[in-house]
Design an enzyme around this catalytic site. Structure first.
Site, short mmCIF file in Angstrom:
data_model
loop_
_atom_site.label_atom_id
_atom_site.label_comp_id
_atom_site.label_asym_id
_atom_site.label_seq_id
_atom_site.Cartn_x
_atom_site.Cartn_y
_atom_site.Cartn_z
N GLY A 193 9.50 2.06 6.53
CA GLY A 193 9.22 0.67 6.26
C GLY A 193 8.24 0.52 5.11
N ASP B 85 5.36 14.11 14.66
CA ASP B 85 5.45 14.18 13.21
C ASP B 85 4.09 14.46 12.58
OD1 ASP B 85 6.72 14.25 10.81
OD2 ASP B 85 6.97 12.08 10.60
N GLY C 57 10.37 5.96 4.39
CA GLY C 57 11.60 5.89 5.15
C GLY C 57 11.49 4.94 6.33
N VAL D 197 4.27 -0.88 3.96
CA VAL D 197 2.95 -1.22 4.47
C VAL D 197 2.23 -2.12 3.47
CG1 VAL D 197 0.71 -0.34 5.15
CG2 VAL D 197 2.76 0.92 5.75
N LEU E 61 0.83 -1.20 0.00
CA LEU E 61 0.00 0.00 0.00
C LEU E 61 0.86 1.25 0.00
CD1 LEU E 61 -2.62 -1.00 2.70
CD2 LEU E 61 -2.98 -0.88 0.25
#
Ligand SMILES: *[C@@H]1O[C@H](CO)[C@@H](O)[C@H](O)[C@H]1NC(C)=O
Ligand SMILES: *[C@@H]1O[C@H](CO)[C@@H](O)[C@H](O)[C@H]1NC(C)=O
Ligand SMILES: *[C@@H]1O[C@H](CO)[C@@H](O)[C@H](O)[C@H]1NC(C)=O
Ligand SMILES: *[C@@H]1O[C@H](CO)[C@@H](O)[C@H](O)[C@H]1NC(C)=O
Ligand SMILES: *[C@@H]1O[C@H](CO)[C@@H](O)[C@H](O)[C@H]1NC(C)=O
Ligand SMILES: *[C@@H]1O[C@H](CO)[C@@H](O)[C@H](O)[C@H]1NC(C)=O
Length: 737
Positions: free
Chosen positions: A427, A540, A425, A429, A421
């Site tokens: 990982g 973030d 940076g 998904v 999906l």
């Protein structure tokens, strides 16, 4: 005949002894620096190939070399396809918070068949309040850079360039030109004593070692060496060798063509057994292997041949039969006679038994190994700790499940490409389908190091306690794999970023929806900061981390669990990672994380919602690059309505918009203390919302209710789409990653 061969041999050895560097009659050096063909001095145009002229300026002592007739100094030339040149340093200096002198050097190689080597150079910036970037072109426009920050001299570690006082990053392939620029966040206030200036440069990899003393004064150096790749022409070997006009082919006899794979033309290399300058007609000379006393390739009778040698054993001795054939022994090597049939049969049967036996054994061992490995990972990833933590908090986390590796492998169809999906940076998904047909998002994080495990567990536990309508729900995790996997609910309508900025979606959201999203987000943050049992700072917040469901209801995502940031403050500055444009400058300066950092980031999201402009865009002119600066200065100059999204201006009343803008401005104040708390922000937005004369004022009160502890409704799982793993302008702070 014999005389002829002899003569040839003599000639050969003569030329080999005195190997040429350049064409006959051309000077082969400038000062002490060799200038081998295809390079040559510009005095005589016949001495070099096109674009390979080097001018030698004797008014320096020793004389200096320059590319063409230009001012790019050449330090040395390698026939393997590199030249080392000297390149300028960018600097940016401050005195008492005032910018005093700065430069932004450029270099352009479009006239030459050279590119900056991406493998042999690094971009480095030095400074404690430093945002350094490089813009250039490799056919496409390109911008990169890094950020370095430190608050005190003591936090600096010599020789490591990792974001404290020094940062570095790689450059892309095939860059032809670039400009270096430096800015600061706070004009080197407070740190000017030990770091008045920032510096940035492209430099040969491993040439520069960071030293704390360079923060005080780096002016001693004005130029640094940079490696450029060169090549002949602009065609590949295949194109050149296919072409009709072989007259222009640069490789001499006994050589072959090489593609350097750097976007340029081709290179030449001597064939095996030859050495010399492959660009000269007879530059590649035979290597006399027999004369090589050091390597001693042959113990017997050695005869040099063109491109090779012949090694034979003297009469009465025998080759030892080994492959390299260089040793001679006094008796013939023993050859064993084999009873062929018996051996074949016996071996065959034996092998069969062995095969069957060992497969069983192997299968058994593998299975046990796998089980053991899973258990190891489980332990390493903190499984015990988590199980313990969870049993201590029974009741609150009943919905968080520990998944097995097997379950997830099945759910994601063995991590099939088609199930991805998003990537980013942090990982990858994947979309997963559980046996009960619920759709989930499975996030595979990057490698975790041992010390962060406890932190990771804490975050999983904290996150699993949040049960808020506007927070993406963590359903569980899996610890049996090498990297922990996190399983989230799926949210299927893309990110806020997508709906504001992506092509075809610009102005697709009404003011009313924008306000509702802002309100929901503010309220979620306020909840995280104060209402949750342990205050949680998101760190973030940005439009890519706000997901939307099919009703355009906001879901805040990407909590610390995906980024495993240890809380000990001394290290935090190396790990300050975030998205430029949203990052709180005070946090960057002091490394002190407070909830006001979230307030700052949220202010930027508000501005994004109002203006439809990206938080940071290198496509805008320099003074407008940073949305917060652009927004605030537009307000000051009474030009705010010029930069707002048209649809927003059309749909809202002037007072209402001004109030939201004023709020956004307060959120991005430089000093965290002067910013409102998230709670105040949430209340104010909610108030404005009610004031607006819109029918949606009468919202379902549940919408804003805190849902801590409410059992999760399974309908939330039946959604797809995911997380913020969408890359746009993200500079990795602390470089090097
Ligand atoms: C050599 O360098 C000096 C000093 O930079 C310059 O004035 C002069 O023009 C150069 N000479 C040539 C031939 O380029
Ligand atoms: C690169 O940027 C320049 C302006 O800085 C623009 O004129 C040019 O069209 C851009 N080139 C590409 C390939 O995007
Ligand atoms: C680099 O070259 C490109 C293409 O020729 C040009 O658009 C761009 O402005 C140049 N950039 C710099 C920094 O010189
Ligand atoms: C930088 O440090 C490395 C390892 O400590 C050393 O090998 C290298 O020579 C140093 N380079 C310079 C330019 O001092
Ligand atoms: C290749 O080089 C030739 C001359 O050096 C030039 O005329 C031509 O435009 C170049 N082709 C490309 C694709 O750069
Ligand atoms: C090497 O030398 C031996 C003896 O002089 C000769 O019989 C053989 O043909 C030579 N082999 C080659 C490849 O020249």
């Amino acid at each position: 005949m014999v005389v002829c061969v002899l003569l040839q041999l003599i000639l050969l050895s003569l030329t080999a002894a005195h190997s040429q560097r350049t064409l006959q009659g051309c000077p082969d050096k400038c000062g002490n620096i060799a200038v081998p063909y295809p390079f040559g001095l510009t005095e005589n145009p016949n001495c070099y190939r096109p674009f390979m002229g080097i001018s030698c300026n004797h008014s320096f002592n020793p004389p200096k070399l320059f590319l063409g007739h230009g001012n790019v100094e050449v330090l040395d030339i390698s026939l393997k396809g590199q030249v080392r040149i000297s390149n300028l340093i960018a600097w940016d200096c401050y005195e008492d918070g005032v910018r005093t002198h700065w430069n932004s050097p450029s270099i352009d190689m479009h006239r030459f068949p050279y590119t900056f080597s991406d493998t042999r150079n690094r971009f480095i910036a030095i400074g404690c309040d430093t945002l350094a970037y490089i813009t250039g072109s490799n056919g496409r426009n390109y911008t990169g850079g890094c950020v370095s920050s430190c608050y005190s001299r003591e936090s600096i570690i010599d020789k490591t360039c990792s974001g404290i006082g020094c940062c570095e990053t790689v450059i892309p392939k095939e860059v032809k030109n670039f400009t270096l620029k430096l800015t600061s966040f706070d004009n080197h206030n407070q740190i000017g004593v030990f770091n008045p200036c920032s510096f940035a440069f492209i430099v040969e990899k491993d040439w520069y070692n960071f030293s704390a003393s360079d923060l005080r004064d780096f002016h001693g150096r004005r130029e640094v060496p940079v490696v450029m790749d060169w090549a002949i022409g602009n065609k590949t070997c295949e194109e050149v060798l296919r072409g009709e006009d072989m007259a222009d082919y640069a490789c001499g006899s006994n050589s072959h063509c090489l593609n350097p794979n750097n976007g340029l033309g081709y290179l030449c290399d001597c064939n095996k057994g030859y050495e010399g300058n492959p660009y000269l007609p007879n530059g590649c000379q035979d290597i006399d292997e027999c004369a090589d006393k050091k390597r001693k390739v042959c113990e017997g009778i050695c005869t040099n041949t063109l491109g090779s040698y012949n090694c034979s054993c003297p009469p009465g001795t025998y080759d030892d039969g080994e492959q390299d054939g260089r040793r001679c022994i006094s008796s013939p090597p023993v050859k064993k006679e084999f009873p062929v049939l018996q051996v074949t049969l016996g071996t065959g049967l034996g092998l069969l038994f062995l095969l069957v036996g060992s497969s069983f054994l192997y299968w058994g061992i593998q299975k046990r190994r796998l089980i053991k490995l899973k258990a190891e990972f489980f332990e390493k990833n903190g499984g015990m700790l988590l199980q313990q933590q969870m049993s201590n908090r029974e009741g609150t986390v009943e919905s968080t499940k520990i998944f097995t590796a097997e379950e997830l492998k099945k759910a994601t169809n063995n991590y099939d490409e088609s199930r991805i999906l998003g990537r980013g940076g942090y990982g990858i998904v994947y979309k997963g389908i559980l046996p009960n047909h619920n759709i989930v998002a499975v996030k595979k994080s990057k490698l975790v190091d041992g010390t962060q495990i406890e932190q990771f567990i804490n975050e999983v536990v904290i996150l699993s306690q949040i049960n808020h309508r506007h927070v993406v729900k963590l359903l569980g995790c899996c610890l049996e794999t090498e990297v922990p996997l996190l399983i989230y609910e799926c949210v299927n309508n893309g990110t806020l970023f997508h709906h504001i900025h992506d092509e075809g979606y610009v102005a697709s959201l009404s003011l009313e929806t924008r306000q509702r999203i802002a309100s929901e987000t503010a309220e979620t943050l306020s909840y995280l900061h104060s209402a949750a049992s342990i205050p949680i700072i998101h760190r973030d917040i940005k439009s890519t981390n706000i997901l939307l469901d099919e009703n355009f209801s906001a879901k805040v995502s990407d909590f610390g669990a995906s980024r495993l940031v240890p809380l000990d403050q001394t290290q935090l500055s190396t790990l300050v990672q975030g998205t430029l444009g949203y990052l709180d400058p005070e946090y960057l300066q002091t490394s002190q994380l407070t909830e006001k950092s979230d307030v700052y980031s949220f202010g930027i999201v508000l501005m994004e919602l109002l203006t439809g402009k990206k938080a940071l865009s290198f496509e805008r002119p320099e003074e407008e690059r940073n949305l917060s600066m652009y927004f605030v200065s537009s307000m000051k100059q009474n030009r705010l309505f010029e930069i707002l999204e048209e649809r927003v201006v059309k749909e809202g009343s002037r007072e209402q918009i001004l109030e939201i803008a004023e709020l956004a401005k307060r959120c991005v104040r430089l000093k965290g203390d002067e910013r409102p708390t998230m709670k105040e922000v949430a209340m104010e937005i909610e108030g404005l919302w009610r004031l607006g004369k819109h029918p949606w004022v009468q919202q379902d009160p549940q919408e804003t209710e805190l849902l801590l502890g409410e059992p999760s409704d399974s309908s939330g799982y039946n959604t797809t789409g995911y997380d913020s793993l969408k890359d746009h302008v993200i500079l990795s702070l602390g470089g090097g990653r």
